[in-house]
Design a protein around this motif. Structure first.
Motif, PDB file in Angstrom:
ATOM      1  N   LYS A   1    -104.175 -17.811  -7.815  1.00 58.62           N
ATOM      2  CA  LYS A   1    -103.669 -16.497  -8.219  1.00 58.62           C
ATOM      3  C   LYS A   1    -104.816 -15.526  -8.473  1.00 58.62           C
ATOM      4  CE  LYS A   1     -99.690 -15.387 -11.032  1.00 58.62           C
ATOM      5  NZ  LYS A   1     -98.953 -15.847 -12.204  1.00 58.62           N
TER       6      LYS A   1
ATOM      7  N   ILE B   1     -98.782 -28.804 -21.726  1.00 61.41           N
ATOM      8  CA  ILE B   1     -99.281 -29.017 -20.364  1.00 61.41           C
ATOM      9  C   ILE B   1     -99.539 -27.636 -19.763  1.00 61.41           C
ATOM     10  CG2 ILE B   1     -98.761 -29.960 -18.085  1.00 61.41           C
ATOM     11  CD1 ILE B   1     -96.771 -31.879 -19.585  1.00 61.41           C
ATOM     12  N   THR B   2    -100.733 -27.437 -19.238  1.00 62.03           N
ATOM     13  CA  THR B   2    -101.094 -26.126 -18.700  1.00 62.03           C
ATOM     14  C   THR B   2    -101.048 -26.146 -17.183  1.00 62.03           C
ATOM     15  OG1 THR B   2    -102.502 -25.666 -20.590  1.00 62.03           O
ATOM     16  CG2 THR B   2    -102.936 -24.398 -18.583  1.00 62.03           C
TER      17      THR B   2
ATOM     18  N   LYS C   1     -96.245 -32.669 -25.600  1.00 62.48           N
ATOM     19  CA  LYS C   1     -97.624 -32.196 -25.467  1.00 62.48           C
ATOM     20  C   LYS C   1     -97.678 -30.923 -24.633  1.00 62.48           C
ATOM     21  CE  LYS C   1     -99.629 -34.614 -21.535  1.00 62.48           C
ATOM     22  NZ  LYS C   1    -100.709 -35.528 -21.169  1.00 62.48           N
TER      23      LYS C   1
ATOM     24  N   ASP D   1     -92.979 -16.553 -15.695  1.00 64.73           N
ATOM     25  CA  ASP D   1     -92.851 -17.522 -14.588  1.00 64.73           C
ATOM     26  C   ASP D   1     -92.193 -18.807 -15.067  1.00 64.73           C
ATOM     27  OD1 ASP D   1     -94.346 -15.825 -12.958  1.00 64.73           O
ATOM     28  OD2 ASP D   1     -96.241 -16.856 -13.349  1.00 64.73           O
ATOM     29  N   TYR D   2     -92.685 -19.295 -16.207  1.00 67.26           N
ATOM     30  CA  TYR D   2     -92.239 -20.617 -16.658  1.00 67.26           C
ATOM     31  C   TYR D   2     -90.775 -20.591 -17.081  1.00 67.26           C
ATOM     32  CZ  TYR D   2     -92.215 -25.092 -19.086  1.00 67.26           C
ATOM     33  OH  TYR D   2     -91.908 -26.369 -19.487  1.00 67.26           O
TER      34      TYR D   2
ATOM     35  N   GLU E   1     -91.919 -23.439 -24.816  1.00 68.12           N
ATOM     36  CA  GLU E   1     -91.299 -24.635 -24.232  1.00 68.12           C
ATOM     37  C   GLU E   1     -89.792 -24.651 -24.536  1.00 68.12           C
ATOM     38  OE1 GLU E   1     -92.584 -26.634 -22.212  1.00 68.12           O
ATOM     39  OE2 GLU E   1     -91.316 -28.397 -22.225  1.00 68.12           O
TER      40      GLU E   1
ATOM     41  N   LEU F   1     -99.858 -19.807 -14.672  1.00 70.25           N
ATOM     42  CA  LEU F   1     -98.419 -19.663 -14.934  1.00 70.25           C
ATOM     43  C   LEU F   1     -98.197 -18.797 -16.180  1.00 70.25           C
ATOM     44  CD1 LEU F   1     -95.863 -20.991 -13.549  1.00 70.25           C
ATOM     45  CD2 LEU F   1     -95.800 -22.493 -15.523  1.00 70.25           C
ATOM     46  N   THR F   2     -97.442 -17.714 -16.005  1.00 73.13           N
ATOM     47  CA  THR F   2     -97.166 -16.850 -17.156  1.00 73.13           C
ATOM     48  C   THR F   2     -95.896 -17.325 -17.870  1.00 73.13           C
ATOM     49  OG1 THR F   2     -95.760 -15.350 -15.905  1.00 73.13           O
ATOM     50  CG2 THR F   2     -98.125 -14.835 -15.957  1.00 73.13           C
TER      51      THR F   2
ATOM     52  N   ILE G   1     -96.069 -24.129  -6.731  1.00 77.13           N
ATOM     53  CA  ILE G   1     -96.340 -23.319  -7.928  1.00 77.13           C
ATOM     54  C   ILE G   1     -97.731 -23.637  -8.491  1.00 77.13           C
ATOM     55  CG2 ILE G   1     -95.669 -23.068 -10.370  1.00 77.13           C
ATOM     56  CD1 ILE G   1     -92.778 -23.071  -9.435  1.00 77.13           C
TER      57      ILE G   1
ATOM     58  N   VAL H   1     -88.672 -20.309 -13.808  1.00 83.11           N
ATOM     59  CA  VAL H   1     -88.505 -21.495 -12.958  1.00 83.11           C
ATOM     60  C   VAL H   1     -87.599 -22.523 -13.614  1.00 83.11           C
ATOM     61  CG1 VAL H   1     -90.747 -21.270 -11.788  1.00 83.11           C
ATOM     62  CG2 VAL H   1     -90.548 -22.800 -13.735  1.00 83.11           C
TER      63      VAL H   1
ATOM     64  N   SER I   1     -89.369 -31.610 -14.151  1.00 79.65           N
ATOM     65  CA  SER I   1     -88.406 -31.808 -15.247  1.00 79.65           C
ATOM     66  C   SER I   1     -87.568 -30.555 -15.477  1.00 79.65           C
ATOM     67  CB  SER I   1     -89.125 -32.205 -16.542  1.00 79.65           C
ATOM     68  OG  SER I   1     -89.740 -31.083 -17.144  1.00 79.65           O
ATOM     69  N   ARG I   2     -87.875 -29.501 -14.719  1.00 79.85           N
ATOM     70  CA  ARG I   2     -87.042 -28.296 -14.746  1.00 79.85           C
ATOM     71  C   ARG I   2     -86.167 -28.213 -13.486  1.00 79.85           C
ATOM     72  NH1 ARG I   2     -88.229 -28.959 -19.127  1.00 79.85           N
ATOM     73  NH2 ARG I   2     -89.272 -27.562 -20.565  1.00 79.85           N
TER      74      ARG I   2
ATOM     75  N   ILE J   1     -82.707 -32.062 -19.786  1.00 82.48           N
ATOM     76  CA  ILE J   1     -83.920 -31.237 -19.841  1.00 82.48           C
ATOM     77  C   ILE J   1     -84.742 -31.615 -21.065  1.00 82.48           C
ATOM     78  CG2 ILE J   1     -84.832 -28.886 -19.961  1.00 82.48           C
ATOM     79  CD1 ILE J   1     -83.329 -29.395 -17.362  1.00 82.48           C
ATOM     80  N   LEU J   2     -86.019 -31.852 -20.830  1.00 76.92           N
ATOM     81  CA  LEU J   2     -86.926 -32.257 -21.910  1.00 76.92           C
ATOM     82  C   LEU J   2     -87.813 -31.092 -22.354  1.00 76.92           C
ATOM     83  CD1 LEU J   2     -88.464 -34.495 -23.596  1.00 76.92           C
ATOM     84  CD2 LEU J   2     -89.973 -34.727 -21.614  1.00 76.92           C
ATOM     85  N   ALA J   3     -87.895 -30.906 -23.674  1.00 79.74           N
ATOM     86  CA  ALA J   3     -88.955 -30.057 -24.237  1.00 79.74           C
ATOM     87  C   ALA J   3     -90.112 -30.998 -24.526  1.00 79.74           C
ATOM     88  CB  ALA J   3     -88.490 -29.368 -25.504  1.00 79.74           C
ATOM     89  N   TRP J   4     -91.183 -30.862 -23.756  1.00 78.96           N
ATOM     90  CA  TRP J   4     -92.291 -31.812 -23.821  1.00 78.96           C
ATOM     91  C   TRP J   4     -93.014 -31.713 -25.164  1.00 78.96           C
ATOM     92  CZ3 TRP J   4     -93.911 -35.042 -19.631  1.00 78.96           C
ATOM     93  CH2 TRP J   4     -93.107 -34.922 -18.499  1.00 78.96           C
TER      94      TRP J   4
ATOM     95  N   LEU K   1     -93.951 -31.784 -15.355  1.00 81.46           N
ATOM     96  CA  LEU K   1     -93.424 -30.672 -16.154  1.00 81.46           C
ATOM     97  C   LEU K   1     -92.473 -29.815 -15.317  1.00 81.46           C
ATOM     98  CD1 LEU K   1     -93.679 -28.861 -18.799  1.00 81.46           C
ATOM     99  CD2 LEU K   1     -95.310 -27.528 -17.481  1.00 81.46           C
TER     100      LEU K   1
ATOM    101  N   GLN L   1     -98.643 -31.828 -14.666  1.00 76.86           N
ATOM    102  CA  GLN L   1     -98.128 -30.515 -14.248  1.00 76.86           C
ATOM    103  C   GLN L   1     -96.928 -30.681 -13.308  1.00 76.86           C
ATOM    104  OE1 GLN L   1    -101.196 -27.798 -12.838  1.00 76.86           O
ATOM    105  NE2 GLN L   1    -102.707 -28.838 -14.110  1.00 76.86           N
TER     106      GLN L   1
ATOM    107  N   LEU M   1     -87.289 -28.710 -10.258  1.00 75.86           N
ATOM    108  CA  LEU M   1     -87.962 -28.369  -9.010  1.00 75.86           C
ATOM    109  C   LEU M   1     -88.264 -29.637  -8.216  1.00 75.86           C
ATOM    110  CD1 LEU M   1     -88.289 -25.720 -10.591  1.00 75.86           C
ATOM    111  CD2 LEU M   1     -90.572 -25.522  -9.654  1.00 75.86           C
TER     112      LEU M   1
ATOM    113  N   SER N   1     -87.925 -22.131 -22.517  1.00 77.14           N
ATOM    114  CA  SER N   1     -87.694 -22.592 -21.141  1.00 77.14           C
ATOM    115  C   SER N   1     -86.541 -23.581 -21.089  1.00 77.14           C
ATOM    116  CB  SER N   1     -88.972 -23.186 -20.547  1.00 77.14           C
ATOM    117  OG  SER N   1     -89.072 -24.551 -20.855  1.00 77.14           O
ATOM    118  N   VAL N   2     -86.388 -24.384 -22.142  1.00 81.34           N
ATOM    119  CA  VAL N   2     -85.247 -25.313 -22.188  1.00 81.34           C
ATOM    120  C   VAL N   2     -83.943 -24.520 -22.296  1.00 81.34           C
ATOM    121  CG1 VAL N   2     -84.129 -27.146 -23.530  1.00 81.34           C
ATOM    122  CG2 VAL N   2     -86.590 -27.219 -23.142  1.00 81.34           C
TER     123      VAL N   2
END
Lengths: 246, 311
Positions: free
Chosen positions: B311, A86-87, A84, A95-96, A142, A91-92, B304, A99, B293-294, A79-82, B290, B287, B296, A145-146
């Motif tokens: 939304k 990224i939006t 940069k 949510d992030y 980020e 996504l709240t 998503i 997932v 990489s989790r 698992i990577l913590a990016w 990203l 996106q 999905l 999430s990791v």
């Protein structure tokens, strides 16, 4: 846990990696140190399968993973913590973080991961992840999430960037916990966060030129890498979108 | 699968059936050209009439009445083949506040036309919010043709949200003209997911006549298969200090989908300022990466991203 063997990568006319080998073992925090543009993030992209090298093998838990997709590698626990931000529109934070968890998690668990990186959960759960959050907040989201992804190998690309000194203490503690449950590959170009690593490698001139204890690695880096050649790697998005071809 | 009742269709479109049947909640339910129920509440007058194959609806929100809870509208056609023509006048009087939540449902359509002519006058310092959700069934064999002339009087506020995300669209042609007087604020948002052979045309024009009037025209679209969108937005800055912005974001997928966005800026006063941005493209690879990489899959990640945009 992670073994990289004889990795060679050329992008355009630039040799990014020239026969690079390194190994990250279970329980360790391996810091990859190097100046800007030496290919540290590119190495992360290769480990994730976003870039295919022309030569070399990557083993994860003794399995050759060269042909696995990004999704499959993530499912294996890489698992990577990016680096940069990224939006993903709409996504709240909840949510992030959700997932990212392989088997789904409760709100309470999401809150736990946020608190572990110093984010007060009530404030953040329903916030959309966008430019209104500071760089430090996004970096910590980020990392939360990791944590939720329960990585076997966490690759953290400049996890301390933009984070204040107080929050950094919590982030470092979270990184140590990740290492207890697996291993961490810590990518950095500063020495601030190197203190938590157990071993460091210096990437310079397309090679890992030295591996040592963190203090010794920093010393070597300072003494020898001021003028060492950077390969000026293209930006990751340029590589992935194909504007620079391997 | 045939949907049997308008309640069922309303529910599929996301409506709460209780709100259509409560005596304490203002509501109006229409099937084809028949009024099934109309529940006015104090301060909100609903008048209806049906003649010559057309429905006439007048809704007046009396001066000073401010509703915190929304009034509910359901415009439906349950038959597979039908024409529904609605002629609607909405007038919110001075200092009033109302929110309308409308669901337009055509779940069994094989050949349905829904045509609406609306005249909406938002009175001085009144607030009007219109939240419209459509459901056209899974194949969307519907033609939807709403035309609206909207006037925002001094200090009025309008928030209009249109959403068609579930099922298919069919053929849809919006045509909205908005006049904004002094200090009024207008925000129009359309969110549509086009697929199959859907044909979506949106034309919105806001004329910022008044001093310090503001308008935002916003569209978020996702299209795939053979669907096509043509989004035309225009803001005309006439009043001193008028400010307007148009924003169109579209995700396009596949080689046969077609997306066109035309933002038009007209400024006739050097104290007015109008801006625009439009972006049409495939799913952003950053996106996707990203989320993948989790762990999905590409399809899960795409879902998503699409849901986030709509939304």
């Amino acid at each position: 846990m992670l073994k990289i063997r004889n990795l060679t990568l050329t992008l355009g006319e630039k040799k990014i990696f020239d026969d690079v080998s390194l190994e990250v073992t279970r329980g360790e925090i391996y810091a990859l140190l190097g100046r800007n543009g030496t290919g540290k993030s590119t190495l992360a992209a290769v480990i994730l399968g976003l870039i295919k090298p022309e030569k070399g093998d990557i083993y994860f838990e003794d399995e050759l993973i060269n042909d696995l997709s990004l999704t499959e590698r993530a499912k294996r626990g890489i698992i990577l913590a990016w680096q940069k931000n990224i939006t993903v529109q709409g996504l709240t934070v909840r949510d992030y973080v959700r997932v990212s968890a392989p088997n789904g998690i409760s709100d309470a668990e999401v809150e736990g991961h946020l608190e572990a990186v110093g984010l007060s959960c009530g404030e953040y759960l329903d916030r959309v992840i966008d430019g209104k959050l500071s760089g430090g907040e996004r970096k910590r989201i980020e990392l939360a999430s990791v944590l939720a992804a329960k990585p076997k190998l966490a690759i953290l690309d400049e996890p301390d960037s933009g984070i204040d000194a107080v929050s950094l203490v919590m982030v470092e503690s979270a990184i140590r916990r990740m290492a207890q449950d697996g291993a961490v590959l810590l990518i950095t170009h500063t020495e601030d966060i190197l203190g938590i690593s157990t071993r460091a490698g210096i990437l310079c001139g397309a090679r890992v030129i030295r591996e040592a204890k963190p203090d010794a690695a920093v010393q070597y880096f300072k003494n020898h890498c001021d003028y060492c050649e950077t390969v000026n790697t293209p930006r990751l998005d340029e590589i992935i979108t194909g504007s620079v071809n391997p | 699968m045939t949907i049997g009742t308008i309640d069922e269709a309303y529910s599929i479109a996301g409506g709460n059936i209780h709100s259509l049947h409560s005596k304490n909640i203002g509501s109006l339910v229409i099937d084809e050209n028949k009024i099934l129920s109309a529940n006015a509440i104090e301060g909100a007058v609903i008048e209806t009439d049906a003649r010559d194959g057309e429905l006439f609806v007048n809704l007046t929100v009396k001066a000073g009445y401010r509703f915190d809870d929304p009034l509910h509208l359901c415009f439906g056609v349950m038959s597979p083949e039908a024409t529904q023509r609605i002629n609607i006048n909405i007038n919110t009087e001075e200092n009033s506040k109302v929110s309308l939540r409308a669901h337009c449902v055509f779940p069994n359509a094989v050949d349905v036309l829904h045509a609406m002519e609306a005249r909406i006058n938002i009175g001085p310092n009144s607030e009007y919010s219109y939240d419209e959700t459509h459901y056209h069934g899974e194949r969307g064999q519907v033609r939807v043709v709403p035309n609206a002339k909207i006037t925002l009087e001094d200090g009025a506020r309008l928030y209009n949200s249109f959403s068609l995300i579930q099922g298919a669209v069919g053929n849809m042609k919006f045509d909205y003209d908005i006049d904004c007087l002094d200090n009024s604020v207008c925000h129009m948002l359309a969110k549509v997911y086009g697929k199959f052979d859907d044909d979506i045309t949106i034309r919105e024009r806001a004329r910022l006549k008044g001093a310090n009037s503001h308008a935002i025209l916003e569209a978020r679209m996702v299209i795939r298969d053979n669907a096509r969108t043509d989004i035309y937005t225009e803001i005309i800055g006439e009043g001193d200090g008028a400010r307007g912005h148009m924003d169109c974001t579209e995700i396009i997928s596949g080689k046969t989908a077609y997306a066109k966005a035309t933002p038009v800026v007209v400024v006739v006063n050097d104290k007015a300022k109008i801006t625009h941005e439009a972006a049409i493209g495939s799913i952003d690879s950053d996106q996707l990466n990203l989320l993948m990489s989790r762990g999905l899959s590409p399809d899960q990640a795409t879902e998503i991203i699409v849901n986030g945009l709509l939304k």
